[in-house]
Scaffold this motif. Sequence first.
Motif, PDB file in Angstrom:
ATOM      1  N   LEU A  51      16.598  42.211 -20.644  1.00 30.38           N
ATOM      2  CA  LEU A  51      15.739  41.119 -19.981  1.00 30.38           C
ATOM      3  C   LEU A  51      16.371  39.560 -19.886  1.00 30.38           C
ATOM      4  O   LEU A  51      15.735  38.718 -19.110  1.00 30.38           O
ATOM      5  N   ARG A  52      17.070  39.478 -21.080  1.00 25.47           N
ATOM      6  CA  ARG A  52      17.739  38.184 -21.145  1.00 25.47           C
ATOM      7  C   ARG A  52      18.577  37.798 -19.750  1.00 25.47           C
ATOM      8  O   ARG A  52      18.709  36.851 -19.513  1.00 25.47           O
ATOM      9  N   GLU A  53      19.138  39.004 -19.593  1.00 27.40           N
ATOM     10  CA  GLU A  53      20.217  38.836 -18.405  1.00 27.40           C
ATOM     11  C   GLU A  53      19.310  38.741 -17.057  1.00 27.40           C
ATOM     12  O   GLU A  53      19.808  37.914 -16.397  1.00 27.40           O
ATOM     13  N   THR A  54      18.090  39.105 -16.824  1.00 28.42           N
ATOM     14  CA  THR A  54      17.357  38.947 -15.737  1.00 28.42           C
ATOM     15  C   THR A  54      16.319  37.812 -15.758  1.00 28.42           C
ATOM     16  O   THR A  54      15.540  37.421 -14.923  1.00 28.42           O
ATOM     17  N   GLU A  55      16.227  37.107 -16.957  1.00 28.43           N
ATOM     18  CA  GLU A  55      15.176  36.167 -17.308  1.00 28.43           C
ATOM     19  C   GLU A  55      13.860  36.960 -17.027  1.00 28.43           C
ATOM     20  O   GLU A  55      13.115  36.523 -16.355  1.00 28.43           O
ATOM     21  N   GLY A  56      13.653  38.088 -17.585  1.00 20.52           N
ATOM     22  CA  GLY A  56      12.343  38.698 -17.341  1.00 20.52           C
ATOM     23  C   GLY A  56      11.328  38.245 -18.338  1.00 20.52           C
ATOM     24  O   GLY A  56      11.226  37.334 -18.831  1.00 20.52           O
ATOM     25  N   ALA A  57      10.442  39.586 -18.312  1.00 17.64           N
ATOM     26  CA  ALA A  57       9.157  39.104 -19.220  1.00 17.64           C
ATOM     27  C   ALA A  57       8.565  40.506 -19.801  1.00 17.64           C
ATOM     28  O   ALA A  57       8.874  41.557 -18.997  1.00 17.64           O
ATOM     29  N   LEU A  76       1.225  37.930 -15.247  1.00 16.49           N
ATOM     30  CA  LEU A  76       1.837  37.382 -16.320  1.00 16.49           C
ATOM     31  C   LEU A  76       3.302  37.606 -16.311  1.00 16.49           C
ATOM     32  O   LEU A  76       4.168  37.006 -16.659  1.00 16.49           O
ATOM     33  N   CYS A  77       3.586  38.714 -15.340  1.00 16.42           N
ATOM     34  CA  CYS A  77       5.087  39.040 -15.116  1.00 16.42           C
ATOM     35  C   CYS A  77       5.765  38.097 -13.942  1.00 16.42           C
ATOM     36  O   CYS A  77       6.806  37.872 -13.698  1.00 16.42           O
ATOM     37  N   SER A  78       4.495  37.693 -13.201  1.00 15.81           N
ATOM     38  CA  SER A  78       5.229  36.943 -11.907  1.00 15.81           C
ATOM     39  C   SER A  78       5.493  35.328 -12.273  1.00 15.81           C
ATOM     40  O   SER A  78       5.275  34.754 -13.455  1.00 15.81           O
ATOM     41  N   ASP A  79       5.925  34.819 -11.149  1.00 16.24           N
ATOM     42  CA  ASP A  79       6.492  33.517 -11.192  1.00 16.24           C
ATOM     43  C   ASP A  79       5.294  32.420 -11.309  1.00 16.24           C
ATOM     44  O   ASP A  79       5.487  31.304 -11.655  1.00 16.24           O
ATOM     45  N   ALA A  80       4.244  32.826 -10.918  1.00 16.50           N
ATOM     46  CA  ALA A  80       2.796  32.202 -11.040  1.00 16.50           C
ATOM     47  C   ALA A  80       2.758  31.797 -12.438  1.00 16.50           C
ATOM     48  O   ALA A  80       1.866  30.870 -12.766  1.00 16.50           O
TER      49      ALA A  80
END
Length: 236
Positions: free
Chosen positions: A130-136, A217-221
């Motif tokens: 997730l750190r690699e993709t800057e995920g959530a 909560l996972c979205s850019d919003a």
Amino acid sequence: MSVTFDFDGEVALVTGVGGALGSAAANAFLDAGATVCGADVVEPDSEEFQLADPDRIHFHQGDFTDEDDVAAVVDAIVEEHGRLDYLLNIAGTWRGGDPIHETDASAFDFLFGVNLKTMFLASKHALPHLRETEGAIVSVSARSSLEGGEGDGLYRATKAGVRILTETIAEENLGTVRANSVMPSVIDTPMNREMMPDSDFEKWVDPRDIAATMLYLCSDAASVTSGAAVPVYGEA
């Protein structure tokens, strides 16, 4: 007002995918265009598996209280899809009914394993990717985790632990991985209806509405939201 999200090209892992909330989350992310990988100890051909069309997801059977299983599932997902963007920690259950002095220690081990250890292990092994993709990460806490209560103290404690670990993950990964939790009260599931047949089901929250919040909560919003515990209990 309708809201849509585009998760095309991104990969989500949903634990507890065979349950009512896990199924709703899987469908929400599928509808948003994500590749959904689901994990559960229950196989899709079981009567307990509630996801109506399991062929739409990439299913991985695994006991997420077992670290070897967790590591194998996460590694397999990244090897197959090349990335991991979102982790939805939904695996969990409820047990209660007895005061602490009458509660068997096995109930402690069971609830902390299913509700908290699964969240810890999944997060631990997903975080490097997730750190690699800057995920959530979005995990499931509970409204009842905010205070003690008679008869289900162990459950409340596990869900309080989910909140604290979520806040910790958010703090440790500032600017890289966002981590939030949702706090349901009573979710409108077949099991809850069976357990509480005389309740007012109209006040219970539809799993699809909670899944929509998890999607947000996972979205850019929600790019500025991390470490939050979001109420999703409606009128329940």
